[in-house]
Design a protein around this motif. Structure first.
Motif, PDB file in Angstrom:
ATOM      1  N   LYS A 123      15.660   2.681  -8.221  1.00 19.86           N
ATOM      2  CA  LYS A 123      15.628   2.508  -6.770  1.00 19.86           C
ATOM      3  C   LYS A 123      17.025   2.719  -6.214  1.00 19.86           C
ATOM      4  O   LYS A 123      18.020   2.453  -6.889  1.00 19.86           O
ATOM      5  N   ASN A 124      17.103   3.186  -4.986  1.00 29.56           N
ATOM      6  CA  ASN A 124      18.379   3.243  -4.275  1.00 29.56           C
ATOM      7  C   ASN A 124      18.466   1.996  -3.394  1.00 29.56           C
ATOM      8  O   ASN A 124      17.817   1.913  -2.351  1.00 29.56           O
ATOM      9  N   THR A 126      20.192   0.203  -0.868  1.00 27.89           N
ATOM     10  CA  THR A 126      21.158   0.715   0.102  1.00 27.89           C
ATOM     11  C   THR A 126      21.826  -0.334   0.973  1.00 27.89           C
ATOM     12  O   THR A 126      22.597   0.013   1.859  1.00 27.89           O
ATOM     13  N   GLY A 132      23.413   0.347  -4.681  1.00 27.34           N
ATOM     14  CA  GLY A 132      23.185   1.768  -4.527  1.00 27.34           C
ATOM     15  C   GLY A 132      22.139   2.210  -5.551  1.00 27.34           C
ATOM     16  O   GLY A 132      21.280   1.426  -5.967  1.00 27.34           O
ATOM     17  N   PRO A 133      22.179   3.476  -6.006  1.00 29.37           N
ATOM     18  CA  PRO A 133      21.211   3.945  -6.999  1.00 29.37           C
ATOM     19  C   PRO A 133      21.283   3.124  -8.286  1.00 29.37           C
ATOM     20  O   PRO A 133      22.368   2.881  -8.825  1.00 29.37           O
ATOM     21  N   GLU A 155      23.530   9.427  -6.533  1.00 36.78           N
ATOM     22  CA  GLU A 155      22.172   9.641  -6.040  1.00 36.78           C
ATOM     23  C   GLU A 155      21.387  10.608  -6.914  1.00 36.78           C
ATOM     24  O   GLU A 155      20.191  10.435  -7.136  1.00 36.78           O
ATOM     25  N   VAL A 181      28.010   6.190  -1.796  1.00 36.63           N
ATOM     26  CA  VAL A 181      26.609   6.004  -2.196  1.00 36.63           C
ATOM     27  C   VAL A 181      26.386   4.772  -3.059  1.00 36.63           C
ATOM     28  O   VAL A 181      25.235   4.388  -3.297  1.00 36.63           O
ATOM     29  N   ASN A 182      27.454   4.147  -3.562  1.00 36.86           N
ATOM     30  CA  ASN A 182      27.282   3.099  -4.581  1.00 36.86           C
ATOM     31  C   ASN A 182      27.335   1.676  -4.041  1.00 36.86           C
ATOM     32  O   ASN A 182      27.552   0.725  -4.801  1.00 36.86           O
TER      33      ASN A 182
END
Length: 229
Positions: A123-124, A126, A132-133, A155, A181-182
């Motif tokens: 799952k991401n 967020t 994150g991912p 991602e 993204v993390n």
């Protein structure tokens, strides 16, 4: 699941120097780092800034001539105060006790499966300050089931996964993500060994509050000795 049995079972790997990041990096190039609220160095920069964190980690590694900084299991940290996702009014309910192991190294470093298993979920996550991912693997070895979580990934790492796919021990399953993204952290892997997933999918708490600490201490295992650290 019998938690005592699982802990005893996993202890067979203690000191075997398993890897969860690029196996070409020798353990002699790892160094422990203290990110607890007792570390006064953390008062010298803006802990709300991921770029400031990245500078701090990079300079720490450079000054010690190492490639990976590690630590954090059961460490009480102030860095989560920047996120409403973790903060709470009552001190005993603030989620600031880290219940996984962090390995700090550059973005795009390969992430490896610690044990053979299958993809349980991904799952991401967020939320600001979250994983994150994230990938969670399920392991069933000698009739013992347990799980490993790999957070703060890129991602692309979760782009082509399928639940139930097999993974081999030491197989590259992902790459570390950048701050964008993390969850807005300096690049690192959050690695966690979990006994019971409590029906959670693609996510599991990596930080807990004091009120819940005894439960999470019993439902997670310190990865350091299993990784030979």
């Amino acid at each position: 699941m019998n938690s005592t049995t699982t802990t005893s079972f996993l202890s067979q790997w203690t000191g075997q120097h398993l890897n969860v990041i690029d196996a070409s990096i020798p353990k002699s190039d790892y160094i422990a780092i203290d990110l607890s609220k007792a570390n006064q160095d953390l008062n010298t920069f803006d802990i709300a800034s991921s770029s400031a964190w990245e500078d701090y980690i990079t300079n720490y590694l450079k000054s010690h001539k190492k490639q990976v900084a590690f630590g954090g299991y059961l460490e009480t940290r102030n860095l989560y105060n920047r996120s409403a996702y973790f903060s709470a009014q009552a001190e005993a309910e603030q989620r600031n006790i880290h219940i996984g192991l962090d390995l700090w190294c550059p973005a795009n470093t390969a992430v490896l499966a610690c044990f053979e298993g299958v993809i349980h979920s991904f799952k991401n996550n967020t939320n600001f300050g979250d994983y994150g991912p994230t990938i969670i693997l399920e392991h069933n070895i000698n009739n013992q089931t347990f799980y490993t979580l790999y957070g703060h990934l890129s991602e692309v790492s979760i782009g082509n996964l399928k639940v139930g796919d097999s993974v081999a021990q030491g197989e590259t399953i992902a790459y570390l993500g950048e701050a964008s993204v993390n969850g807005d952290y300096a690049p690192h892997l959050h690695f966690q060994i979990i006994k019971d997933m409590q029906n959670k999918v693609g996510d599991y708490p990596g930080v807990c509050c004091l009120n819940d600490l005894e439960f999470y201490k019993s439902n997670t295992i310190n990865p350091e000795p299993i990784l030979g650290l």
